[in-house]
Design a protein around this motif. Structure first.
Motif, PDB file in Angstrom:
ATOM      1  N   UNK A   1      -3.353  -4.696   0.611  1.00 31.46           N
ATOM      2  CA  UNK A   1      -2.873  -3.950  -0.556  1.00 31.46           C
ATOM      3  C   UNK A   1      -2.029  -2.753  -0.117  1.00 31.46           C
ATOM      4  N   UNK A   2      -0.964  -2.495  -0.865  1.00 30.26           N
ATOM      5  CA  UNK A   2      -0.102  -1.358  -0.593  1.00 30.26           C
ATOM      6  C   UNK A   2       0.941  -1.591   0.472  1.00 30.26           C
ATOM      7  N   UNK A   3       1.085  -2.823   0.953  1.00 33.92           N
ATOM      8  CA  UNK A   3       2.028  -3.105   2.037  1.00 33.92           C
ATOM      9  C   UNK A   3       3.461  -2.810   1.623  1.00 33.92           C
ATOM     10  N   UNK A   4       4.255  -2.393   2.595  1.00 37.26           N
ATOM     11  CA  UNK A   4       5.665  -2.134   2.355  1.00 37.26           C
ATOM     12  C   UNK A   4       6.184  -1.079   3.304  1.00 37.26           C
ATOM     13  N   UNK A   5       7.480  -1.078   3.546  1.00 31.78           N
ATOM     14  CA  UNK A   5       8.088  -0.076   4.397  1.00 31.78           C
ATOM     15  C   UNK A   5       7.589  -0.092   5.823  1.00 31.78           C
ATOM     16  N   UNK A   6       7.268  -1.272   6.340  1.00 35.74           N
ATOM     17  CA  UNK A   6       6.755  -1.381   7.696  1.00 35.74           C
ATOM     18  C   UNK A   6       5.258  -1.222   7.783  1.00 35.74           C
ATOM     19  N   UNK A   7       4.602  -0.906   6.654  1.00 32.55           N
ATOM     20  CA  UNK A   7       3.146  -0.784   6.598  1.00 32.55           C
ATOM     21  C   UNK A   7       2.564  -2.130   6.194  1.00 32.55           C
ATOM     22  N   UNK A   8       1.616  -2.655   6.981  1.00 29.57           N
ATOM     23  CA  UNK A   8       1.095  -3.999   6.724  1.00 29.57           C
ATOM     24  C   UNK A   8       0.116  -4.046   5.562  1.00 29.57           C
ATOM     25  N   UNK A   9      -0.310  -2.878   5.090  1.00 31.53           N
ATOM     26  CA  UNK A   9      -1.273  -2.841   4.001  1.00 31.53           C
ATOM     27  C   UNK A   9      -2.658  -2.470   4.493  1.00 31.53           C
ATOM     28  N   UNK A  10      -3.588  -2.373   3.560  1.00 34.02           N
ATOM     29  CA  UNK A  10      -4.959  -1.976   3.881  1.00 34.02           C
ATOM     30  C   UNK A  10      -5.698  -3.146   4.519  1.00 34.02           C
ATOM     31  N   UNK A  11      -5.955  -3.045   5.810  1.00 29.30           N
ATOM     32  CA  UNK A  11      -6.701  -4.073   6.531  1.00 29.30           C
ATOM     33  C   UNK A  11      -7.857  -3.402   7.262  1.00 29.30           C
ATOM     34  N   UNK A  12      -8.777  -4.206   7.732  1.00 31.80           N
ATOM     35  CA  UNK A  12      -9.952  -3.683   8.428  1.00 31.80           C
ATOM     36  C   UNK A  12      -9.664  -3.498   9.913  1.00 31.80           C
ATOM     37  N   UNK A  13     -10.447  -2.625  10.535  1.00 34.57           N
ATOM     38  CA  UNK A  13     -10.389  -2.456  11.990  1.00 34.57           C
ATOM     39  C   UNK A  13     -11.813  -2.413  12.528  1.00 34.57           C
ATOM     40  N   UNK A  14     -11.996  -3.059  13.674  1.00 39.12           N
ATOM     41  CA  UNK A  14     -13.312  -3.019  14.282  1.00 39.12           C
ATOM     42  C   UNK A  14     -13.443  -1.769  15.159  1.00 39.12           C
ATOM     43  N   UNK A  15     -14.552  -1.654  15.851  1.00 42.46           N
ATOM     44  CA  UNK A  15     -14.834  -0.454  16.639  1.00 42.46           C
ATOM     45  C   UNK A  15     -13.831  -0.231  17.764  1.00 42.46           C
TER      46      UNK A  15
ATOM     47  N   UNK B   1       1.172 -14.164 -10.050  1.00 43.51           N
ATOM     48  CA  UNK B   1       2.574 -13.911  -9.720  1.00 43.51           C
ATOM     49  C   UNK B   1       2.720 -12.671  -8.851  1.00 43.51           C
ATOM     50  N   UNK B   2       2.052 -12.713  -7.717  1.00 42.32           N
ATOM     51  CA  UNK B   2       2.121 -11.620  -6.747  1.00 42.32           C
ATOM     52  C   UNK B   2       1.629 -12.142  -5.404  1.00 42.32           C
ATOM     53  N   UNK B   3       1.949 -11.425  -4.357  1.00 39.88           N
ATOM     54  CA  UNK B   3       1.362 -11.745  -3.062  1.00 39.88           C
ATOM     55  C   UNK B   3      -0.118 -11.389  -3.114  1.00 39.88           C
ATOM     56  N   UNK B   4      -0.919 -12.238  -2.501  1.00 39.98           N
ATOM     57  CA  UNK B   4      -2.369 -12.016  -2.626  1.00 39.98           C
ATOM     58  C   UNK B   4      -3.108 -12.554  -1.412  1.00 39.98           C
ATOM     59  N   UNK B   5      -4.190 -11.857  -1.061  1.00 35.28           N
ATOM     60  CA  UNK B   5      -5.141 -12.292  -0.062  1.00 35.28           C
ATOM     61  C   UNK B   5      -6.522 -11.864  -0.496  1.00 35.28           C
ATOM     62  N   UNK B   6      -7.551 -12.485   0.028  1.00 35.75           N
ATOM     63  CA  UNK B   6      -8.900 -12.176  -0.430  1.00 35.75           C
ATOM     64  C   UNK B   6      -9.375 -10.763  -0.058  1.00 35.75           C
ATOM     65  N   UNK B   7      -8.641 -10.066   0.808  1.00 36.45           N
ATOM     66  CA  UNK B   7      -8.974  -8.688   1.141  1.00 36.45           C
ATOM     67  C   UNK B   7      -8.294  -7.687   0.218  1.00 36.45           C
ATOM     68  N   UNK B   8      -7.662  -8.172  -0.861  1.00 30.25           N
ATOM     69  CA  UNK B   8      -6.984  -7.272  -1.812  1.00 30.25           C
ATOM     70  C   UNK B   8      -7.959  -6.274  -2.409  1.00 30.25           C
ATOM     71  N   UNK B   9      -7.485  -5.063  -2.628  1.00 31.80           N
ATOM     72  CA  UNK B   9      -8.329  -4.015  -3.189  1.00 31.80           C
ATOM     73  C   UNK B   9      -8.341  -4.022  -4.711  1.00 31.80           C
ATOM     74  N   UNK B  10      -7.470  -4.836  -5.318  1.00 36.83           N
ATOM     75  CA  UNK B  10      -7.443  -4.918  -6.775  1.00 36.83           C
ATOM     76  C   UNK B  10      -7.179  -6.347  -7.223  1.00 36.83           C
TER      77      UNK B  10
END
Length: 341
Positions: free
Chosen positions: A292-306, A332-341
């Motif tokens: 979610x929120x991807x754009x402008x070179x930002x891949x969006x909200x993803x998880x990170x491990x330790x 009618x949008x890009x979507x993945x199961x990790x979407x925040x909305x």
């Protein structure tokens, strides 16, 4: 025979035009003009995307996947890719949410003219090891079909079956293999074989290992493009969750191509645009979007491990993956199961 050759030449021209369009889309998504901030995507809903169904088939029946390992590979790279293929159809108990199988459910929303959905059943049914580089260290686009032909040749003692009914051939080239337009314009592509080369029409995809040739283009965001001004270890670089930048880059490209070959196997099913020789497909619409929120070179909200490894999907056997989103035809949008909305 002469008629068949003319047909083959026509299909090749269509193929080349399509690749040119894909190259333009990839260049735009990666900010080829020199600024990552100019990236465009459709993470939000949009009425401007004219994705249509053109009455062709989709891969609705269970699919037998055949991997052709061209060149030399190490076992860790192969295991990472095998586990991803397995994860597409893995039972819910094998991976926590959001899983690779959850991601594929968006692809499954696409149907053919009978109302049949794209399959959720992928079986890795065979592997062929072309470690002798049967067609050399440089491959043209058309050579990929000859590589497939070699893998199913009856004279080969370890030949794959030639399966035109429910087969899908995945050609993967190792780090030292050069492929026409690889890194310059494409990271992978899908198409269908010509009967004059392979003997039948069957869908296939090719993806190259980008760890040494062009990690900044084909393994982003685990490496930055050279023109971005950033370097590995710079701000925003993610570590690959399975330890291999090139293999991690391949995973997302493999996912991209599997989504598109399933929804548009003969280049006459699901795509946007009026020109069937240059379709914009369901993953092309979401290049660079991983959260979610991807754009402008930002891949969006993803998880990170330790350890700082970025991921957005859980796979089978405890693995994690970072895979780009695809276009959801319902919302009618890009979507993945990790979407925040």
């Amino acid at each position: 025979m002469q008629k068949n050759r003319w047909i083959e030449l026509l299909l090749l021209c269509i193929c080349l035009l399509r690749f040119a369009s894909m190259a333009a889309a990839a260049a735009a998504a990666l900010g080829r003009s020199g600024e990552l901030g100019e990236e465009k995507n459709f993470e939000g809903s949009s009425d401007l995307v004219d994705l249509q169904y053109h009455m062709g088939p989709v891969l609705a029946s269970p699919v037998n996947v055949y991997i052709i390992w061209y060149g030399r590979w190490n076992q860790n790279q192969q295991a990472t890719i095998r586990d991803f293929i397995y994860s597409l159809s893995a039972p819910p108990s094998s991976a926590s949410y959001p899983s690779v199988a959850d991601w594929w459910r968006t692809v499954r929303l696409y149907t053919d003219q009978t109302g049949s959905n794209i399959t959720g059943n992928f079986v890795l049914s065979g592997e062929f090891y072309d470690y002798k580089y049967s067609h050399g260290g440089y491959l043209s686009r058309l050579d990929i079909q000859s590589v497939i032909k070699n893998s199913v040749a009856a004279s080969n003692p370890h030949a794959l079956p030639l399966n035109p009914h429910d087969g899908l051939y995945l050609v993967l080239t190792s780090a030292d293999v050069r492929v026409q337009d690889f890194c310059r314009a494409v990271c992978g592509f899908h198409y269908f074989t010509f009967p004059t080369i392979v003997g039948v029409t069957v869908p296939y995809a090719w993806v190259g290992y980008s760890g040494t040739q062009c990690p900044g283009m084909c393994a982003y965001p685990f490496a930055w493009p050279k023109y971005s001004g950033s370097t590995n270890g710079g701000h925003g670089i993610m570590k690959p969750p399975n330890g291999d930048v090139g293999a991690e880059g391949m995973i997302s490209v493999i996912a991209h191509e599997l989504a598109e070959v399933s929804s548009n196997p003969l280049v006459n099913a699901w795509y946007a645009g009026d020109d069937p020789t240059a379709p914009t497909e369901i993953a092309d619409l979401c290049l660079g979007v991983y959260g979610s929120g991807a754009g402008g070179g930002y891949v969006g909200a993803v998880s990170k491990d330790a350890w700082g490894s970025g991921y957005n999907l859980n796979g089978a056997k405890g693995r994690k993956y970072l895979v780009q989103w695809v276009w959801n035809p319902v919302s009618r949008r890009c979507y993945g199961p990790n979407a925040l909305d």
